[in-house]
Design an enzyme around this catalytic site. Structure first.
Site, mmCIF file in Angstrom:
data_model
loop_
_atom_site.group_PDB
_atom_site.id
_atom_site.type_symbol
_atom_site.label_atom_id
_atom_site.label_comp_id
_atom_site.label_asym_id
_atom_site.label_seq_id
_atom_site.Cartn_x
_atom_site.Cartn_y
_atom_site.Cartn_z
ATOM 1 N N THR A 196 -5.542 8.228 -2.875
ATOM 2 C CA THR A 196 -6.781 8.499 -2.143
ATOM 3 C C THR A 196 -7.175 9.919 -2.479
ATOM 4 O O THR A 196 -6.355 10.662 -2.997
ATOM 5 C CB THR A 196 -6.540 8.359 -0.610
ATOM 6 N N ARG A 224 -9.784 -6.102 3.049
ATOM 7 C CA ARG A 224 -8.885 -5.186 3.775
ATOM 8 C C ARG A 224 -9.524 -3.793 3.851
ATOM 9 O O ARG A 224 -10.083 -3.274 2.892
ATOM 10 C CB ARG A 224 -7.554 -5.115 3.045
ATOM 11 N N VAL A 225 -9.442 -3.189 5.020
ATOM 12 C CA VAL A 225 -9.926 -1.808 5.192
ATOM 13 C C VAL A 225 -8.737 -0.953 5.620
ATOM 14 O O VAL A 225 -7.981 -1.340 6.521
ATOM 15 C CB VAL A 225 -11.042 -1.741 6.260
ATOM 16 N N GLY A 226 -8.579 0.198 4.970
ATOM 17 C CA GLY A 226 -7.463 1.085 5.291
ATOM 18 C C GLY A 226 -7.834 2.123 6.331
ATOM 19 O O GLY A 226 -8.814 1.974 7.081
ATOM 20 N N ASP A 227 -7.052 3.181 6.378
ATOM 21 C CA ASP A 227 -7.240 4.224 7.391
ATOM 22 C C ASP A 227 -8.342 5.204 7.040
ATOM 23 O O ASP A 227 -8.889 5.873 7.928
ATOM 24 C CB ASP A 227 -5.932 5.016 7.553
ATOM 25 N N THR A 247 -3.523 10.546 3.297
ATOM 26 C CA THR A 247 -3.348 9.632 2.178
ATOM 27 C C THR A 247 -1.999 8.943 2.306
ATOM 28 O O THR A 247 -0.988 9.600 2.548
ATOM 29 C CB THR A 247 -3.417 10.338 0.812
ATOM 30 N N GLY A 248 -1.991 7.644 2.197
ATOM 31 C CA GLY A 248 -0.725 6.940 2.317
ATOM 32 C C GLY A 248 -0.947 5.510 2.763
ATOM 33 O O GLY A 248 -2.051 4.966 2.645
ATOM 34 N N GLY A 250 -2.048 2.969 4.630
ATOM 35 C CA GLY A 250 -3.128 3.052 5.614
ATOM 36 C C GLY A 250 -2.873 2.341 6.933
ATOM 37 O O GLY A 250 -3.272 2.835 7.998
HETATM 38 N N1 ASP Z 1 -4.675 5.418 2.796
HETATM 39 C C1 ASP Z 1 -5.294 4.644 1.768
HETATM 40 C C2 ASP Z 1 -5.451 3.243 2.249
HETATM 41 O O1 ASP Z 1 -4.547 2.724 2.877
HETATM 42 C C3 ASP Z 1 -4.535 4.634 0.498
HETATM 43 C C4 ASP Z 1 -3.901 5.936 0.176
HETATM 44 O O2 ASP Z 1 -4.242 6.953 0.674
HETATM 45 O O3 ASP Z 1 -3.004 5.984 -0.623
HETATM 46 O O4 ASP Z 1 -6.437 2.650 1.950
#
Ligand code: ASP
Length: 330
Positions: A196, A224-227, A247-248, A250
């Site tokens: 991200t 799908r929707v992340g954080d 970032t991670g 989500g």
């Molecule tokens: N957080 C993002 C998501 O889950 C992906 C990421 O940051 O690596 O969509």
């Protein structure tokens, strides 16, 4: 692997804060966290990442140096990262399991907690500008689908062709993941599949802002929707406490309201930014399969860049000090 720009300023020791620092800007950004194997990162590849991080940092810092706002600075930094094919946002976004790119982005202004977000979109060259259009041109906080794209068109945003967003590396990552899934041999390590971009800033007037943009996770289920676009999870800013961009993995950031949890710890428990951010990343997230990290800046301009996985592409300038870019620990 927590990282603090200025260890002397830890533990909320306001006594160390000088008037001088309060008139200086700070900015921090990330290009994603996860499994970034030192061994497989050639010197040339690392140099490419450092250069892209430096360029994005400079795009944001230039705004702040000219007495621009934190909001404009994080917008500029994230646009630069979206345009760089190395990172999972805009150009270079990952593909979902149908081979489609669906992008999420959010922006928040710490002055008044105004925010804008888009989810699952494809088309605007810079999804962060679509999020900003939601904040500035609608009465809403989050938009999806055709309505979000219509607003982006009305805002005069540039749309790009699929060719612009496509990168061979992300396409190959999808094929590898799908092949592993088909043979039942998938190492479903989320840390391998995410990335991200994001930025936080404090301008010279003391205003905070955060912006985050992503393609999500490789081979994610369509829809799908992340954080990232969820205010308080992957993105948050409030002048009273801090600005955060995550970032991670989500889903875990959403369940633990990661970004807002840091602000709440500062606000209600009187924790320093460093302690609050470390707690969320090393306890809440790390202990619940939430690999990842975040960049954050507090109302005094202190920066924290903690992550709990192998690496995080990151860059920062604290109190107008030297610029740093890093990938692994040191
Ligand atoms: N957080 C993002 C998501 O889950 C992906 C990421 O940051 O690596 O969509």
């Amino acid at each position: 692997m927590p990282e603090r720009m200025d260890p002397e300023n830890r533990a909320g020791s306001r006594g160390n804060r000088t008037e001088d620092q309060m008139t200086k800007f700070s900015i921090a950004l990330h290009g994603g966290a996860g499994t970034i194997r030192k061994a497989s990162l050639t010197e040339d590849a690392a140099a490419g990442y450092h250069a892209a991080l430096r360029d994005a940092l400079e795009a944001g810092a230039a705004v702040l140096r000219a007495d621009g706002t934190a909001l404009d600075a994080v917008t500029a930094a994230v646009m630069a990262l979206e345009d760089a094919p190395l990172f999972n946002a805009g150009r270079g976004a990952v593909f979902n399991s149908d081979g489609v790119q669906e992008m999420d982005a959010a922006i928040m202004d710490g002055r008044d907690r105004r925010a804008g977000a888009v989810a699952g979109i494809f088309g605007p060259r810079n999804p962060i500008l679509a999020a900003r259009a939601v904040m500035e041109r609608s009465a809403h906080v989050m938009m999806i689908g055709e309505g979000a794209l219509k607003l982006a068109r009305e805002a005069g945003l540039t749309f790009a062709d699929p060719d612009h967003f496509f990168t061979e590396a992300r396409w190959k990552a999808l094929q590898d993941t799908l092949r592993m899934r088909a043979t039942g041999a998938e190492d479903d390590d989320p840390a391998r599949r995410h990335g991200t971009v994001g930025a936080v800033a404090r301008d010279r007037a003391g205003n905070l802002a955060a912006a985050t943009s992503t393609g999500g996770m490789t081979a994610k289920t369509p829809g799908r929707v992340g954080d990232t676009p969820i205010i308080g999870s992957g993105t948050f800013a409030d002048n009273a406490t801090c600005a955060v961009s995550g970032t991670g993995h989500g889903e875990v950031f959403i369940r633990f309201a990661a970004a807002h949890e840091i602000a709440a710890r500062i606000r209600h428990a009187g924790q320093s930014l460093a302690d609050a951010a470390d707690w969320v990343v090393m306890q809440d997230l790390a202990k619940n399969d939430g690999s990842g990290g975040l960049v954050a800046v507090d109302a005094q301009g202190r920066v924290a860049l903690p992550f709990n996985c192998e690496g995080m592409y990151r860059a920062a300038i604290e109190h107008e000090g030297p610029a740093m870019t890093r990938i692994h620990d040191a």
